[in-house]
Write a protein that holds these residues in place. Structure first.
Motif, PDB file in Angstrom:
ATOM      1  N   VAL A  31       0.820  -1.213   0.000  1.00  0.00           N
ATOM      2  CA  VAL A  31       0.000   0.000   0.000  1.00  0.00           C
ATOM      3  C   VAL A  31       0.858   1.269   0.000  1.00  0.00           C
ATOM      4  O   VAL A  31       1.931   1.292   0.604  1.00  0.00           O
ATOM      5  CB  VAL A  31      -0.906   0.004   1.265  1.00  0.00           C
ATOM      6  CG1 VAL A  31      -1.613   1.330   1.439  1.00  0.00           C
ATOM      7  CG2 VAL A  31      -1.927  -1.126   1.199  1.00  0.00           C
ATOM      8  N   ALA A  32       0.380   2.281  -0.693  1.00  0.00           N
ATOM      9  CA  ALA A  32       1.010   3.618  -0.593  1.00  0.00           C
ATOM     10  C   ALA A  32      -0.064   4.657  -0.274  1.00  0.00           C
ATOM     11  O   ALA A  32      -1.208   4.517  -0.701  1.00  0.00           O
ATOM     12  CB  ALA A  32       1.696   3.978  -1.905  1.00  0.00           C
ATOM     13  N   VAL A  33       0.335   5.671   0.486  1.00  0.00           N
ATOM     14  CA  VAL A  33      -0.574   6.790   0.763  1.00  0.00           C
ATOM     15  C   VAL A  33       0.063   8.074   0.231  1.00  0.00           C
ATOM     16  O   VAL A  33       1.232   8.344   0.483  1.00  0.00           O
ATOM     17  CB  VAL A  33      -0.849   6.950   2.277  1.00  0.00           C
ATOM     18  CG1 VAL A  33      -1.771   8.149   2.528  1.00  0.00           C
ATOM     19  CG2 VAL A  33      -1.473   5.685   2.849  1.00  0.00           C
ATOM     20  N   VAL A  34      -0.737   8.839  -0.511  1.00  0.00           N
ATOM     21  CA  VAL A  34      -0.270  10.116  -1.048  1.00  0.00           C
ATOM     22  C   VAL A  34      -1.023  11.213  -0.312  1.00  0.00           C
ATOM     23  O   VAL A  34      -2.252  11.174  -0.223  1.00  0.00           O
ATOM     24  CB  VAL A  34      -0.613  10.224  -2.557  1.00  0.00           C
ATOM     25  CG1 VAL A  34      -0.157  11.574  -3.103  1.00  0.00           C
ATOM     26  CG2 VAL A  34       0.018   9.073  -3.326  1.00  0.00           C
ATOM     27  N   SER A  35      -0.285  12.185   0.227  1.00  0.00           N
ATOM     28  CA  SER A  35      -0.992  13.277   0.901  1.00  0.00           C
ATOM     29  C   SER A  35      -0.311  14.612   0.637  1.00  0.00           C
ATOM     30  O   SER A  35       0.910  14.714   0.656  1.00  0.00           O
ATOM     31  CB  SER A  35      -1.064  13.022   2.405  1.00  0.00           C
ATOM     32  OG  SER A  35      -1.827  14.037   3.021  1.00  0.00           O
ATOM     33  N   LYS A  36      -1.140  15.627   0.398  1.00  0.00           N
ATOM     34  CA  LYS A  36      -0.603  16.963   0.143  1.00  0.00           C
ATOM     35  C   LYS A  36       0.071  17.544   1.377  1.00  0.00           C
ATOM     36  O   LYS A  36       0.935  18.404   1.285  1.00  0.00           O
ATOM     37  CB  LYS A  36      -1.747  17.914  -0.269  1.00  0.00           C
ATOM     38  CG  LYS A  36      -2.023  17.907  -1.737  1.00  0.00           C
ATOM     39  CD  LYS A  36      -2.687  19.191  -2.212  1.00  0.00           C
ATOM     40  CE  LYS A  36      -4.010  19.458  -1.525  1.00  0.00           C
ATOM     41  NZ  LYS A  36      -4.817  20.467  -2.235  1.00  0.00           N
ATOM     42  N   SER A 258       1.330  15.960  -4.368  1.00  0.00           N
ATOM     43  CA  SER A 258      -0.037  15.964  -4.890  1.00  0.00           C
ATOM     44  C   SER A 258      -0.076  15.303  -6.259  1.00  0.00           C
ATOM     45  O   SER A 258       0.936  15.240  -6.958  1.00  0.00           O
ATOM     46  CB  SER A 258      -0.590  17.382  -4.961  1.00  0.00           C
ATOM     47  OG  SER A 258       0.259  18.173  -5.747  1.00  0.00           O
ATOM     48  N   VAL A 259      -1.246  14.793  -6.599  1.00  0.00           N
ATOM     49  CA  VAL A 259      -1.399  14.083  -7.870  1.00  0.00           C
ATOM     50  C   VAL A 259      -1.458  15.108  -8.996  1.00  0.00           C
ATOM     51  O   VAL A 259      -2.269  16.024  -8.988  1.00  0.00           O
ATOM     52  CB  VAL A 259      -2.685  13.230  -7.864  1.00  0.00           C
ATOM     53  CG1 VAL A 259      -2.929  12.622  -9.239  1.00  0.00           C
ATOM     54  CG2 VAL A 259      -2.589  12.142  -6.806  1.00  0.00           C
ATOM     55  N   GLU A 260      -0.543  14.898  -9.967  1.00  0.00           N
ATOM     56  CA  GLU A 260      -0.430  15.848 -11.069  1.00  0.00           C
ATOM     57  C   GLU A 260      -1.235  15.353 -12.266  1.00  0.00           C
ATOM     58  O   GLU A 260      -1.887  16.121 -12.947  1.00  0.00           O
ATOM     59  CB  GLU A 260       1.044  15.929 -11.434  1.00  0.00           C
ATOM     60  CG  GLU A 260       1.455  17.048 -12.318  1.00  0.00           C
ATOM     61  CD  GLU A 260       2.978  16.990 -12.500  1.00  0.00           C
ATOM     62  OE1 GLU A 260       3.629  18.008 -12.278  1.00  0.00           O
ATOM     63  OE2 GLU A 260       3.494  15.893 -12.835  1.00  0.00           O
ATOM     64  N   SER A 261      -1.152  14.037 -12.507  1.00  0.00           N
ATOM     65  CA  SER A 261      -1.920  13.503 -13.632  1.00  0.00           C
ATOM     66  C   SER A 261      -2.330  12.056 -13.351  1.00  0.00           C
ATOM     67  O   SER A 261      -1.766  11.391 -12.496  1.00  0.00           O
ATOM     68  CB  SER A 261      -1.106  13.583 -14.912  1.00  0.00           C
ATOM     69  OG  SER A 261       0.037  12.771 -14.786  1.00  0.00           O
ATOM     70  N   VAL A 262      -3.348  11.652 -14.071  1.00  0.00           N
ATOM     71  CA  VAL A 262      -3.931  10.324 -13.869  1.00  0.00           C
ATOM     72  C   VAL A 262      -3.873   9.572 -15.199  1.00  0.00           C
ATOM     73  O   VAL A 262      -4.255  10.110 -16.234  1.00  0.00           O
ATOM     74  CB  VAL A 262      -5.402  10.470 -13.409  1.00  0.00           C
ATOM     75  CG1 VAL A 262      -6.062   9.105 -13.274  1.00  0.00           C
ATOM     76  CG2 VAL A 262      -5.485  11.263 -12.115  1.00  0.00           C
ATOM     77  N   GLU A 263      -3.366   8.350 -15.168  1.00  0.00           N
ATOM     78  CA  GLU A 263      -3.337   7.536 -16.396  1.00  0.00           C
ATOM     79  C   GLU A 263      -4.432   6.499 -16.334  1.00  0.00           C
ATOM     80  O   GLU A 263      -4.646   5.872 -15.294  1.00  0.00           O
ATOM     81  CB  GLU A 263      -2.008   6.772 -16.501  1.00  0.00           C
ATOM     82  CG  GLU A 263      -0.884   7.579 -17.070  1.00  0.00           C
ATOM     83  CD  GLU A 263       0.441   6.840 -16.880  1.00  0.00           C
ATOM     84  OE1 GLU A 263       0.539   5.666 -17.309  1.00  0.00           O
ATOM     85  OE2 GLU A 263       1.346   7.438 -16.276  1.00  0.00           O
TER      86      GLU A 263
END
Lengths: 397, 502
Positions: A31-36, A258-263
């Motif tokens: 698992v990974a967590v992305v947070s601003k 932060s998420v820049e783009s989504v594939e």
């Protein structure tokens, strides 16, 4: 570009996202967590409000409007989620007391009584009756706590003042982490001949979870913390405990990103790319969980033209029509129209009418949560976080 | 029973200006105001000290008054006037012929102008719309209406003038067919005061008609609502006007750390309980965004509305903007005068004419007016604009947005013995910055409590009242980042503090 491959990537590092991530790591998932950044639960009381205005939140959720996300969780789901939360906190040394079947009361910094379900051990004695004797210890120069608001409601209340040499909530709490400072405080306490009764202090007894227990034992009195205005130390302790637990379990944390783009691969989300200084990071996963929160934390953004945007995947978001209808005219009335805004999901916590098979949504970004009206913020976060993780696990399996 | 020479009703710029003028001419007086200073149109305007440019084409007489008063006020009120200068910007599509007329009219009434190329204007105000055609520089200033009123009041008080703030006139005392005085009620304690005087001056602005009605008179006036918005930071250091005939959304004024933009003009029947419409906010932001594009992405911290008390011209005019903004003094022939119309920029002149009139007609005296020559007293108490002087020895900051210290708050409480958060706000700017008191009001009320001025229940009551008032101001501008901020504040007061509907 750096890359990573996971079973599940959770976008959003608040309670909901962290609980979802913990649940999945405990099931052996990568698992990974992305947070601003650090989440807004750091500004909260640290208590888990599940549902206010009822004796038993567990029973009360049945009576909520049909489209409330709690119905997708159910009483069983709520039990599992709360159980996981309490055990995770205990492992981190931050014991919680309480029961999803029975609301309790704590004292607020405005002197009012506030209903909640699970509280950190440091607030276990916070349910004081107005005819009890209350001793309030305050800290000189502390600008976010005024004992007058609290003592006014009590027939018998005494106030003692300790000088910590610092006026900020976080500053005082950090000082309490130091054993030498604790010792100074203890000596002062002994010298004061403090009268009988429960002892209340603003919540500054250390940023570390163990400080309260150690002090309480030394002082040998019934003692409790009153939550303060932000920044709130009990909220911070809870967040740190969750984050540490996740790190210990081997999850990867992409903090301050932060998420820049989504594939996408057909309808499914294949990877997200995280903005970074110098180079960006592409992380791929079989499933994604969106837990970015509502307006305050930036998961949703309301535009002047009356449209609400979801900020990561640009999912369609529900919002009551017409900006005029978003807020009533009374500040103290909860249930403003805007509280209903958010992402509508199906029974598997997947966003409706998007056709994305591997995306799950949890927390206060869910439409119809009305967390302020129902006093259910953290409860919803935990319950939907864990349930969405369970649905995600079904998908992965 | 209080006896004095003159009773002034209304604590806006006009009323306070009259008090100062009377004081300097040695006439005893009492002033009655139902709220705090500047609670009506004075405090709800855009804080512009007109150069007169706005009126040069349509009303040269008013323009001339403006430029004269502008030069006087910047001299006597250094600490409440910021000499920003102003630009009238002409955007693509705005008439060139109007520009010529504007320059010519300014010239005729003595307003200094300088025609600047678009590039030169951008040098001065980098955030201007880069496609502007050109701009005209004028001597506009920004003025703090609260400070202005307070400084006028200080001169009066220094010479024995008495101010009854938070007192509402509810009855006139009549004797032999004349008005001999007023009865006023303290809005906090309910205590009733009787005041008698040789003459009563009704300077209550938008409430003028209500007061006149109470005395059995009518006033030829119209009320026009003007709404404005406040940004969370200062986008321009100069006043920005649109170079076109007066219309909606044609002005942006810098004020301390923020900018104000307005206005609209909607005819209303009553000056009370006004609400800013979402459509008004949309109009103002759209038009301001044409002059400064960043306006469209800037967080608005509040919208507010004030009521212009406009004089009705001889023939009933229908368009509010064409009604003269000049002022008029009416002798009701029964011991009361009303002064109506006018604008903040010319408050001193209005006061002078009013006092000239009563001196001659009531007191049969002539004493020269000095209000234009002497500086406003009490300016030494004000910080003035340079932040550096304020930051020098700053500790215990209570309001982080406006850098107000515990000492500042305590000294206001000690000086005026207030129980009202509004009194502290107006004197220190506490709670007037980006968070709009979301964090500091709890603290300020806690300090009033500590000082023993109010009980806990009273301070909770005051906090509730403040939060409701604050919400009224914020509600019309709730989207984007301001909506985030609002929900955070809701979280603090409705969740953490659990302040529920009563």
């Amino acid at each position: 570009m750096k890359t990573g491959k996971y079973d599940a990537v959770i976008v959003g590092g608040g309670i909901s996202g962290l609980m979802a991530a913990i649940d999945l790591t405990r099931k052996g998932r990568r698992v990974a967590v992305v947070s601003k950044g650090d989440p807004i639960c750091c500004l909260s009381t640290g208590c888990i409000d599940i549902l206010k205005g009822v004796d038993s939140p567990r029973d009360g959720i049945c009576d909520l409007p049909e489209n409330h996300p709690y119905h997708l969780v159910g009483a069983g789901g709520l039990d599992r989620a709360a159980g996981l939360f309490v055990s995770v906190m205990k492992e981190a040394g931050l014991s919680y007391v309480g029961n999803v079947g029975q609301n309790r009361w704590i004292l607020s910094p405005g002197g009012t009584r506030k209903q909640t379900a699970l509280v950190p051990e440091s607030m276990a004695h916070g349910n004081v009756e107005e005819n009890e004797t209350l001793v309030v210890i305050i800290f000189k120069g502390m600008k976010d706590f005024f004992p007058g608001y609290v003592t006014a409601k009590f027939q018998n209340a005494d106030v003692y003042e300790f000088d910590p040499g610092n006026g900020s909530t976080l500053g005082i709490a950090t000082k309490f982490d130091d054993p030498a400072f604790q010792e100074d405080f203890f000596k002062w306490f002994k010298s004061q001949k403090i009268s009988k009764g429960k002892i209340a202090l603003p919540a500054v007894l250390g940023t570390k979870p163990q400080v309260f227990g150690e002090l309480a034992q030394k002082l040998d009195r019934k003692i409790f913390e009153i939550p303060t205005l932000p920044p709130s130390i009990p909220g911070l302790r809870m967040f740190k405990a969750l984050k540490t637990c996740l790190q210990d379990a081997g999850a990867d944390l992409y903090w301050g990103r932060s998420v820049e783009s989504v594939e996408k691969d057909g309808d499914a989300i294949e990877a997200v790319t995280l903005a970074g200084i110098g180079r960006s990071t592409r992380i791929e996963a079989r499933a994604f969980i969106l837990a970015t929160g509502s307006f305050v934390s930036g998961g949703l953004y309301a535009r002047q033209d009356g449209v609400v945007k979801e900020s990561v995947f640009d999912l369609p978001a529900y919002v009551p029509e017409n900006r005029e209808s978003w807020f009533g005219h009374n500040f103290f009335e909860t249930g403003h129209g805007i509280e209903k805004a958010g992402i509508r999901v199906n029974g598997s916590f997947q966003p409706e009418s998007t056709g994305i098979p591997n995306l799950f949504v949890c927390g206060s970004i869910l439409a119809f949560s009305e967390t302020m009206k129902y006093g259910c913020g953290h409860g919803m976060a935990i319950a939907t976080g864990v349930t969405a993780a369970e649905k995600c696990e079904d998908h992965l399996a | 029973m209080i006896k004095t020479d003159v009773i002034i009703i209304g604590g806006g710029a006009t009323g306070c200006g009259i008090a100062r003028d009377l004081a300097l001419r040695g006439i005893a007086h009492h002033l009655i105001e139902k709220g705090d200073f500047a609670a009506g149109a004075t405090g709800a305007c855009h804080g512009l000290l007109h150069s007169g440019g706005r009126y040069a084409v349509s009303d040269p007489e008013a323009a001339e008054e403006c430029i004269r008063e502008n030069m006087i006020l910047r001299k006597i009120g250094e600490k409440c006037v910021e000499q920003t200068g102003g630009l009238f910007v002409r955007l693509a599509g705005d008439s060139r012929r109007y520009r010529d007329k504007f320059l010519e009219s300014c010239d005729r009434v003595g307003i200094d102008t300088e025609l600047l190329s678009g590039a030169r204007a951008l040098d001065l105000v980098p955030k201007l719309n880069p496609s502007l055609e050109e701009a005209v520089r004028v001597p506009d200033c920004s003025i703090d209406p609260f400070r202005l009123c307070m400084l006028n009041a200080i001169t009066s008080k220094n010479r024995g003038g008495v101010f009854h703030r938070h007192h509402e006139v509810f009855e006139f005392i009549k004797e032999k067919g004349r008005l001999a005085g007023v009865r006023a009620r303290d809005r906090f304690t309910g205590e009733i005061k009787d005041l008698r005087a040789r003459v009563i001056i009704n300077a209550s602005g938008a409430w003028g008609k209500k007061i006149a009605n109470l005395a059995g008179h009518d006033l030829p006036m119209n009320l026009s609502k003007g709404s404005l918005v406040i940004t969370n930071h200062r986008l321009t250091n100069m006043v920005i006007n649109r170079l076109r005939p007066p219309s909606n959304g044609d002005i942006i004024v810098p004020n301390e750390a923020v900018c104000l933009a307005g206005t609209t003009s909607i005819s209303v029947d009553s000056p009370d309980n006004l609400v800013v419409g979402a459509d008004e906010v949309d109009i103002v932001t759209r038009e301001a965004g044409r002059m400064i594009p960043e306006f469209n992405s800037t967080r608005l911290i509040r919208a507010y509305t004030g009521v212009r008390p406009l004089l009705l011209a001889e023939k009933d005019a229908t368009d509010d903007r064409s009604v003269s903004r000049g002022f008029r003094i009416i002798n009701h022939q029964d011991g009361m005068y009303s002064i109506l119309g006018g604008k903040l920029s010319t408050y001193r002149l209005m006061a002078e004419k009013m006092v000239d009139t009563v001196l001659k007609e009531v007191f049969d005296k002539t004493v020269a007016c000095q209000t234009g020559d002497l500086p406003l007293e009490g300016q030494e108490f004000l910080s003035g604009y340079p932040l550096s002087t304020r930051l020098k020895d700053m500790k215990d900051i209570i309001c982080e947005c406006e850098l107000v210290t515990r000492k500042d708050v305590e000294s206001v409480i000690d000086r005026i013995g207030t129980k009202s958060i509004g009194d502290i706000q107006h004197r220190t700017r506490l709670g007037m910055g980006p968070c709009q008191g979301g964090f500091c009001t709890y603290r300020a009320l806690g300090i009033i409590q500590e000082k023993g001025k109010i009980t806990c229940d009273e301070s909770m009551g005051a906090l509730r009242e403040f939060l409701q008032k604050r919400f009224r101001g914020i509600r019309p501008a709730l989207w984007g980042d301001q909506l985030r901020e609002e929900q955070l504040v809701e979280g603090i007061y409705l969740n953490i503090m659990n302040m529920e509907q009563q």
